[in-house]
Design an enzyme around this catalytic site. Structure first.
Site, short mmCIF file in Angstrom:
data_model
loop_
_atom_site.label_atom_id
_atom_site.label_comp_id
_atom_site.label_asym_id
_atom_site.label_seq_id
_atom_site.Cartn_x
_atom_site.Cartn_y
_atom_site.Cartn_z
N ARG A 39 0.92 -1.23 -0.11
CA ARG A 39 0.24 -0.05 0.02
C ARG A 39 1.23 0.99 0.18
O ARG A 39 0.53 2.41 -0.37
CB ARG A 39 -1.23 0.01 1.05
CG ARG A 39 -2.33 -1.39 1.33
CD ARG A 39 -3.01 -1.00 1.85
NE ARG A 39 -4.28 -1.35 1.98
CZ ARG A 39 -5.32 -2.16 2.54
NH1 ARG A 39 -5.09 -2.70 4.31
NH2 ARG A 39 -6.58 -2.46 1.81
N LYS A 204 -15.54 -15.00 6.05
CA LYS A 204 -16.50 -14.95 6.82
C LYS A 204 -16.90 -14.53 5.49
O LYS A 204 -17.17 -13.60 4.64
CB LYS A 204 -16.30 -14.30 7.43
CG LYS A 204 -16.16 -14.31 8.59
CD LYS A 204 -15.23 -12.89 10.09
CE LYS A 204 -17.39 -12.91 10.58
NZ LYS A 204 -17.00 -11.23 11.29
N GLY A 363 -7.91 -7.07 1.07
CA GLY A 363 -6.46 -6.57 1.53
C GLY A 363 -5.48 -7.81 1.58
O GLY A 363 -4.06 -8.12 1.36
N GLY A 387 -12.41 -3.15 1.40
CA GLY A 387 -14.24 -3.72 2.03
C GLY A 387 -14.13 -2.13 0.56
O GLY A 387 -15.52 -2.25 0.27
#
Ligand code: ADP
Ligand code: MG
Length: 412
Positions: A39, A204, A363, A387
């Site tokens: 990043r 998840k 990520g 996200g």
């Protein structure tokens, strides 16, 4: 020279840049080491361009999730050092975000200089849901600068002071990283070349319900691996042992399987799974075993898709013209459980080589690609924001983008 797209002449101007420098760190609090600087490297072009144009560059960013107060292990100091190495010139560091140290560091900037402000989330105003509190903090941030450049793609889905409110207070422009990210995401949503295959994994399923929901009507095939797969296997009536399972999402997964069957979208679940009796990372060495996906022993947990599944996924990707991949296929951090993720990464590279578009989002997925030793440039695009890219693909509005498009960019 001196020009920066959207801002005009920036020579001598103080330009606040919101970057995403949220990198993983490891080690003791006083000797933290950056384990993946992707990043930071992705943030360099915009900072470099502004510096080259003669701006006085003030970088603001967050690291981790501090609770609105300073915490040594979330300091951006090591990140500022690494940024200096990458830019090949000294980068100043302010020990606070909008306080005395920040004001002094900004005042000391010469044209082309760069300063990194301390973690913006050390101030409770940054993430506050209270508009007044956020506004007050954004006023202080805006006071430091003459213009704003939004380049932290990983946070554009957040209505936060340094992302959203500050853009309403300064002349602003989109940084090149955010520009590229949005352009790629538009290609994925507007009219993707077909076959369009989506690969989803990670931990998840509840993190990714929105995107599954939306992509079910857009993609031709959906390949599912990672920790979320066990909730789908359960929905098909299989036992999953000690695997990651979200009991409260079984019904939702069942409805997705049904919708896919009705609409002709192919959902591929693994036919075999690599299991172990314990999650890796403890004293005991991993003891991987391959079992059929409907035969997971009660004392075991699934940690990767198996070799037959990896081959099947690769073959499902072999004619793809557009691929979006989010979420590792297994616990890739442990070599014994990284083969599925490796196979998918390779299949995406093959798609790129055949002239298709391959996009990696998330990520951990981006980190996996690098950790497994793949050449990042072999992919069409590696998104820096998990996200944010998911929310875009869900069809949600990104406040950090909308504010750039709707608020007056010349406002002073
Ligand atoms: P991304 O950041 O790319 O969106 P996620 O954050 O959703 O991805 O998930 C990444 C994590 O999922 C990794 O740390 C990986 O170890 C974990 N994971 C993958 N497969 C499994 C599994 N079968 N069981 C538990 N965790 C898993
Ligand atoms: Mg993640």
């Amino acid at each position: 020279m001196g020009e920066y797209a959207g801002l005009g002449d920036v020579r001598g101007k103080r330009v606040l840049v919101r970057s995403d420098l949220n990198v993983p760190l490891d080690g003791p609090d006083d000797a933290l080491v950056i384990t993946d600087d992707g990043r930071i490297r992705a943030s360099v072009p915009t900072i470099q361009a502004l510096s080259d144009a003669g701006a006085r560059v003030i970088v603001t960013a967050h690291l981790g999730r501090p609770k609105g107060a300073p915490e040594a292990r979330f300091s951006l100091a090591p990140v500022a050092r690494r940024l200096g190495e990458l830019l090949g010139k000294p980068v100043a560091f302010a020990e606070d975000t909008v306080g005395e140290s920040a004001r002094a560091a900004v005042a000391a900037l010469e044209d082309g200089d760069v300063v990194v402000l301390e973690n913006v989330r050390f101030n409770p105003g940054e993430t506050s849901k209270d508009d007044a509190e956020r506004s007050a903090f954004a006023d202080q941030l805006a006071d430091l600068a003459d213009a704003f450049v939004s380049d932290g793609f990983g946070v554009v889905h957040r209505k936060q002071a340094s992302v959203y409110d500050v853009a309403q207070r300064l002349p602003h422009a989109m940084g090149s990283l955010v520009g590229t990210e949005i352009e790629v995401l538009r290609r994925l949503t507007a009219d993707p070349e077909r076959p369009y295959v989506v690969v989803l994994g990670g931990s998840k399923v509840s993190d990714k319900l929105g995107v599954i929901d939306n992509l079910l009507s857009k993609a031709d095939k959906l390949l599912i691996g990672g920790g979320m797969v066990f909730t789908f296997l359960k929905a098909q009536g299989h036992e999953v042992g000690k695997s990651l399972l979200e009991e409260d999402q079984v019904e939702t997964c069942r409805s997705y399987l049904q919708r896919a069957a009705e609409s002709g979208v192919q959902i591929l679940l693994p036919v075999d799974v690599v299991v172990d009796t314990e999650f890796p990372g403890g004293e005991r060495a991993p003891a991987p075993q391959v079992v059929a996906a409907d035969q997971i022993p009660a004392d075991s947990l699934g940690l990767d898709i198996g070799p037959a599944s990896a081959a099947e996924f690769s073959s499902a990707l072999s004619d793809a013209r557009t691929v979006f991949w989010n979420g590792p296929m297994g616990v890739f951090e442990t070599p014994e459980f990284s083969a599925g993720t490796r196979a998918v990464a390779q299949a995406l590279i093959d798609v790129t080589e055949r002239g298709g578009l391959s996009v990696v989002g998330g990520g951990d997925s981006a980190a996996a690609v690098r950790a497994l030793g793949f050449d990042e440039t072999a992919f069409g695009h590696i998104s820096t924001g998990g996200g944010a890219s998911l929310e875009y693909l869900e069809g949600k509005e990104l406040p950090g983008i909308t504010v750039l498009e709707t608020s007056d960019s010349t406002k002073d």
